[in-house]
Design a protein around this motif. Sequence first.
Motif, PDB file in Angstrom:
ATOM      1  N   GLY A 153      60.787  45.151  26.457  1.00 60.58           N
ATOM      2  CA  GLY A 153      60.125  43.948  26.940  1.00 60.58           C
ATOM      3  C   GLY A 153      59.510  44.074  28.311  1.00 60.58           C
ATOM      4  N   GLY A 154      59.183  45.281  28.741  1.00 62.01           N
ATOM      5  CA  GLY A 154      58.516  45.450  30.021  1.00 62.01           C
ATOM      6  C   GLY A 154      57.021  45.252  29.857  1.00 62.01           C
ATOM      7  N   THR A 155      56.564  44.030  30.030  1.00 63.73           N
ATOM      8  CA  THR A 155      55.157  43.714  29.768  1.00 63.73           C
ATOM      9  C   THR A 155      54.339  43.601  31.046  1.00 63.73           C
ATOM     10  OG1 THR A 155      55.734  41.363  29.726  1.00 63.73           O
ATOM     11  CG2 THR A 155      55.710  42.540  27.617  1.00 63.73           C
ATOM     12  N   ARG A 156      54.937  43.978  32.173  1.00 59.41           N
ATOM     13  CA  ARG A 156      54.203  43.928  33.436  1.00 59.41           C
ATOM     14  C   ARG A 156      54.120  45.331  34.021  1.00 59.41           C
ATOM     15  NH1 ARG A 156      56.819  38.539  36.415  1.00 59.41           N
ATOM     16  NH2 ARG A 156      56.218  37.024  34.788  1.00 59.41           N
ATOM     17  N   GLY A 157      53.325  45.452  35.067  1.00 57.47           N
ATOM     18  CA  GLY A 157      53.230  46.723  35.756  1.00 57.47           C
ATOM     19  C   GLY A 157      52.665  47.818  34.873  1.00 57.47           C
ATOM     20  N   GLU A 158      53.156  49.036  35.091  1.00 61.01           N
ATOM     21  CA  GLU A 158      52.628  50.198  34.380  1.00 61.01           C
ATOM     22  C   GLU A 158      52.894  50.111  32.881  1.00 61.01           C
ATOM     23  OE1 GLU A 158      50.635  53.953  34.238  1.00 61.01           O
ATOM     24  OE2 GLU A 158      50.732  52.295  35.662  1.00 61.01           O
ATOM     25  N   VAL A 178      51.047  62.095  23.489  1.00 64.38           N
ATOM     26  CA  VAL A 178      49.930  62.585  24.300  1.00 64.38           C
ATOM     27  C   VAL A 178      48.994  63.433  23.441  1.00 64.38           C
ATOM     28  CG1 VAL A 178      49.292  64.035  26.270  1.00 64.38           C
ATOM     29  CG2 VAL A 178      51.284  62.513  26.428  1.00 64.38           C
ATOM     30  N   ALA A 179      49.585  64.333  22.638  1.00 62.92           N
ATOM     31  CA  ALA A 179      48.773  65.201  21.775  1.00 62.92           C
ATOM     32  C   ALA A 179      47.959  64.390  20.773  1.00 62.92           C
ATOM     33  CB  ALA A 179      49.675  66.198  21.051  1.00 62.92           C
ATOM     34  N   GLY A 180      48.502  63.235  20.361  1.00 63.56           N
ATOM     35  CA  GLY A 180      47.781  62.390  19.412  1.00 63.56           C
ATOM     36  C   GLY A 180      46.722  61.517  20.048  1.00 63.56           C
ATOM     37  N   GLY A 181      46.611  61.571  21.369  1.00 61.60           N
ATOM     38  CA  GLY A 181      45.551  60.836  22.046  1.00 61.60           C
ATOM     39  C   GLY A 181      45.872  59.400  22.399  1.00 61.60           C
ATOM     40  N   ALA A 182      47.149  58.994  22.248  1.00 56.87           N
ATOM     41  CA  ALA A 182      47.493  57.604  22.559  1.00 56.87           C
ATOM     42  C   ALA A 182      47.423  57.331  24.051  1.00 56.87           C
ATOM     43  CB  ALA A 182      48.897  57.292  22.040  1.00 56.87           C
ATOM     44  N   VAL A 183      47.929  58.261  24.863  1.00 56.85           N
ATOM     45  CA  VAL A 183      47.949  58.124  26.324  1.00 56.85           C
ATOM     46  C   VAL A 183      47.643  59.486  26.928  1.00 56.85           C
ATOM     47  CG1 VAL A 183      49.516  56.143  26.447  1.00 56.85           C
ATOM     48  CG2 VAL A 183      50.444  58.452  26.284  1.00 56.85           C
ATOM     49  N   ALA A 184      47.484  59.506  28.240  1.00 54.75           N
ATOM     50  CA  ALA A 184      47.064  60.740  28.900  1.00 54.75           C
ATOM     51  C   ALA A 184      48.223  61.632  29.311  1.00 54.75           C
ATOM     52  CB  ALA A 184      46.211  60.413  30.129  1.00 54.75           C
ATOM     53  N   THR A 185      49.374  61.042  29.623  1.00 58.83           N
ATOM     54  CA  THR A 185      50.487  61.838  30.141  1.00 58.83           C
ATOM     55  C   THR A 185      51.786  61.453  29.458  1.00 58.83           C
ATOM     56  OG1 THR A 185      51.104  60.301  31.919  1.00 58.83           O
ATOM     57  CG2 THR A 185      49.347  61.916  32.397  1.00 58.83           C
ATOM     58  N   ARG A 186      52.764  62.350  29.530  1.00 61.09           N
ATOM     59  CA  ARG A 186      54.086  62.073  28.980  1.00 61.09           C
ATOM     60  C   ARG A 186      54.729  60.891  29.688  1.00 61.09           C
ATOM     61  NH1 ARG A 186      59.444  62.684  29.391  1.00 61.09           N
ATOM     62  NH2 ARG A 186      60.600  63.333  27.502  1.00 61.09           N
ATOM     63  N   ALA A 187      54.544  60.818  31.005  1.00 64.05           N
ATOM     64  CA  ALA A 187      55.124  59.712  31.762  1.00 64.05           C
ATOM     65  C   ALA A 187      54.583  58.368  31.275  1.00 64.05           C
ATOM     66  CB  ALA A 187      54.841  59.896  33.255  1.00 64.05           C
ATOM     67  N   GLU A 188      53.283  58.318  30.975  1.00 62.97           N
ATOM     68  CA  GLU A 188      52.706  57.077  30.457  1.00 62.97           C
ATOM     69  C   GLU A 188      53.285  56.743  29.086  1.00 62.97           C
ATOM     70  OE1 GLU A 188      48.269  57.096  32.553  1.00 62.97           O
ATOM     71  OE2 GLU A 188      48.499  57.785  30.476  1.00 62.97           O
ATOM     72  N   LYS A 201      56.236  57.517  27.899  1.00 64.59           N
ATOM     73  CA  LYS A 201      57.625  57.075  28.024  1.00 64.59           C
ATOM     74  C   LYS A 201      57.704  55.663  28.571  1.00 64.59           C
ATOM     75  CE  LYS A 201      62.126  58.363  29.910  1.00 64.59           C
ATOM     76  NZ  LYS A 201      62.918  59.391  30.634  1.00 64.59           N
ATOM     77  N   VAL A 202      57.003  55.391  29.650  1.00 62.71           N
ATOM     78  CA  VAL A 202      57.091  54.062  30.243  1.00 62.71           C
ATOM     79  C   VAL A 202      56.514  53.008  29.303  1.00 62.71           C
ATOM     80  CG1 VAL A 202      54.884  54.052  31.506  1.00 62.71           C
ATOM     81  CG2 VAL A 202      56.853  52.809  32.424  1.00 62.71           C
ATOM     82  N   GLY A 203      55.483  53.366  28.565  1.00 62.84           N
ATOM     83  CA  GLY A 203      54.912  52.425  27.616  1.00 62.84           C
ATOM     84  C   GLY A 203      55.853  52.108  26.468  1.00 62.84           C
ATOM     85  N   MET A 204      56.494  53.137  25.905  1.00 63.69           N
ATOM     86  CA  MET A 204      57.418  52.899  24.793  1.00 63.69           C
ATOM     87  C   MET A 204      58.664  52.147  25.251  1.00 63.69           C
ATOM     88  SD  MET A 204      56.208  53.614  21.943  1.00 63.69           S
ATOM     89  CE  MET A 204      57.760  53.203  21.139  1.00 63.69           C
ATOM     90  N   LEU A 205      59.183  52.472  26.416  1.00 65.24           N
ATOM     91  CA  LEU A 205      60.340  51.735  26.922  1.00 65.24           C
ATOM     92  C   LEU A 205      59.972  50.273  27.144  1.00 65.24           C
ATOM     93  CD1 LEU A 205      61.926  54.306  29.404  1.00 65.24           C
ATOM     94  CD2 LEU A 205      62.671  53.720  27.090  1.00 65.24           C
ATOM     95  N   ALA A 213      66.924  63.637  20.157  1.00 66.58           N
ATOM     96  CA  ALA A 213      65.929  63.317  21.181  1.00 66.58           C
ATOM     97  C   ALA A 213      65.185  62.037  20.820  1.00 66.58           C
ATOM     98  CB  ALA A 213      64.942  64.475  21.319  1.00 66.58           C
ATOM     99  N   GLN A 214      65.099  61.122  21.778  1.00 66.16           N
ATOM    100  CA  GLN A 214      64.302  59.890  21.638  1.00 66.16           C
ATOM    101  C   GLN A 214      64.596  59.167  20.316  1.00 66.16           C
ATOM    102  OE1 GLN A 214      61.512  62.694  21.851  1.00 66.16           O
ATOM    103  NE2 GLN A 214      61.623  62.879  24.063  1.00 66.16           N
ATOM    104  N   LEU A 215      65.872  58.848  20.105  1.00 67.47           N
ATOM    105  CA  LEU A 215      66.288  58.253  18.841  1.00 67.47           C
ATOM    106  C   LEU A 215      65.562  56.940  18.557  1.00 67.47           C
ATOM    107  CD1 LEU A 215      68.085  58.009  16.349  1.00 67.47           C
ATOM    108  CD2 LEU A 215      69.864  57.028  17.815  1.00 67.47           C
ATOM    109  N   GLU A 216      65.538  56.025  19.502  1.00 62.34           N
ATOM    110  CA  GLU A 216      65.026  54.693  19.206  1.00 62.34           C
ATOM    111  C   GLU A 216      63.532  54.673  18.872  1.00 62.34           C
ATOM    112  OE1 GLU A 216      66.369  51.911  22.145  1.00 62.34           O
ATOM    113  OE2 GLU A 216      68.469  52.161  21.582  1.00 62.34           O
ATOM    114  N   PRO A 217      62.669  55.400  19.589  1.00 62.37           N
ATOM    115  CA  PRO A 217      61.262  55.418  19.145  1.00 62.37           C
ATOM    116  C   PRO A 217      61.083  56.020  17.758  1.00 62.37           C
ATOM    117  CG  PRO A 217      61.468  56.324  21.369  1.00 62.37           C
ATOM    118  CD  PRO A 217      62.842  56.101  20.870  1.00 62.37           C
ATOM    119  N   ARG A 218      61.890  57.018  17.424  1.00 63.14           N
ATOM    120  CA  ARG A 218      61.798  57.617  16.091  1.00 63.14           C
ATOM    121  C   ARG A 218      62.234  56.608  15.024  1.00 63.14           C
ATOM    122  NH1 ARG A 218      61.049  63.149  16.726  1.00 63.14           N
ATOM    123  NH2 ARG A 218      61.373  63.821  18.891  1.00 63.14           N
TER     124      ARG A 218
END
Length: 552
Positions: free
Chosen positions: A374-379, A353-363, A365-369, A323-328
């Motif tokens: 290199g997604g530096t715009r939008g969400e 989320v549990a560590g308080g970095a962001v509010a939701t799982r969706a946030e 995931k989109v932030g780490m991707l 699960a989630q190899l690249e972030p690990r």
Amino acid sequence: MHRVVLLRRGGSAVEARELADDGTTTAATRLPTAELARFVRDRERAPVRWVWDDTTRWYPDLLTAGVRVERCTDLRLSHAVLRRSPFVDQALLADDQTAGWDALQPVTAPDAALFPLEDPADRLDPVAEHERQQAALAASAHRGRLGLLLAAESSGALVAAEMTAAGLPWRADVHERILTELLGPRPAPGQRPAVLERLAGEIRVALAAPDLNPDSPGAVLRALQTAGLPVDDTRSWTLEPIDHPAVPPLLEYKKLSRLLTANGWSWLDSWVRDGRFRSWFLPGGVVTGRWASNGGGALSVPTQVRPAAVADDGWRLVVADVAQLEPRVLAGMSGDVAMAEAARSADLYQGMVAGGAVATRAEAKVGMLGAMYGGTRGESGRMLPRLARRYPRAIGLVEEAARAGERGEVVHTLLGRGSPPPTGAWAERPVDLGEAPDRSGSREERERARRAWGRFTRNFVVQGTGAEWTLCWLADLRNRLWRLGGGPGDSRPHLAFFLHDEVVVHTPEHLAADVADEVRRAASTAGRLLFGDFPVDFPLDVAVVRSWADAG
């Protein structure tokens, strides 16, 4: 451990040279090619490392003869790694044969007719190349990491050849039933299956285009625009929000047409033989170190046809993916303790989320991707500052890789695989921020190219290190599976398939639980090999199933 270099001597003879620790030849044996399998089998009774120009040129015939090799050095793959690694003094690899090693390509069955009678590998000297590689490795300040990468890369070549030889169990009758249920009966050559023909008719009626060929994107786009739809392309995500009677049958047509093209009856005829799907896996086939494949689309088998991958009677498939190899991997290579803490969760994003970095799982995931790709715009751009505050080492590593790429520098993975140098006008002439814009827009074009290369190097360091973790996983698992079984190779549990971060093992049913345990242990070993005692976890989803589709 003894090293033995294998060399071809014409079409009917082989020479095996025994090497001492200093690289000198201590003995040489010349034997007919027909006796090579017996020779290798006898030598495998004691620890030995085979050194050869290219695994694809030697190992398949040995496997056909029932001979398994435990260790090898693949000079072609090692050369490619060393030539690009910033850990290596390139002068130590320089020779009049360097260009020949640079150009040497693997051999796969579909290419056989394309190769000349004289193999280009026969013009190269494996003994001299091995000496150069050993000298370059010994002189490297990072020889420990680089040596692990070379060993894992060569082990991966053995795994790839063994998976091709074993094949993935595949039921042609199940595959045909799937195609018939989705597409209708197999059509005559040159005709569409019945379901596609029906959908084509619905599309033509909905667009008032009786002669429309739905297989032509250009014709479909013109028909959509003529019907008044505000579209600039025919991509599925462009069409999905549109409310028009042509859209549902068009989307269904595109989906089923992809199935027919990629895994239809022609695929079945070409790639499934004797109850096995066999592709040719190419370790190091992508610049990041990820594998490629030659034939059958092995690295993109769709879920629609996976029910046809069925274990033999009395056997099971053990399917495992991380699960989630690249972030690990990013947590481990950056030494970011906070991200490693999030990685202790089976779902790293939920751990963030549990560590308080962001509010939701969706946030999360989109932030780490965005951080890794290199997604530096939008969400994703909005999430990056939060992630950088919580995980400064991890985000700092990919940001620095991006800046290095934008400067035209080479970046590297944890173990030392180097990125290719950039090419193009921007790399030859860096952007001068004080330069006045010109009418041709050349400065803007160079700036876009520079940033695009930065996005590539940002991901290179993470994806490439992920590929290194996977190589270590495969190499260790391969040997664990061999030790589990007994008897000939085809009666033992063995790797049957691999897709980036997912493996499929074919095993006798009574060993399935043991195989699942060994898959997990091999993942733990891979983590320790790369990251030592740093506490980053690589949890696996493991399923013991009859059909690949049942793994979820």
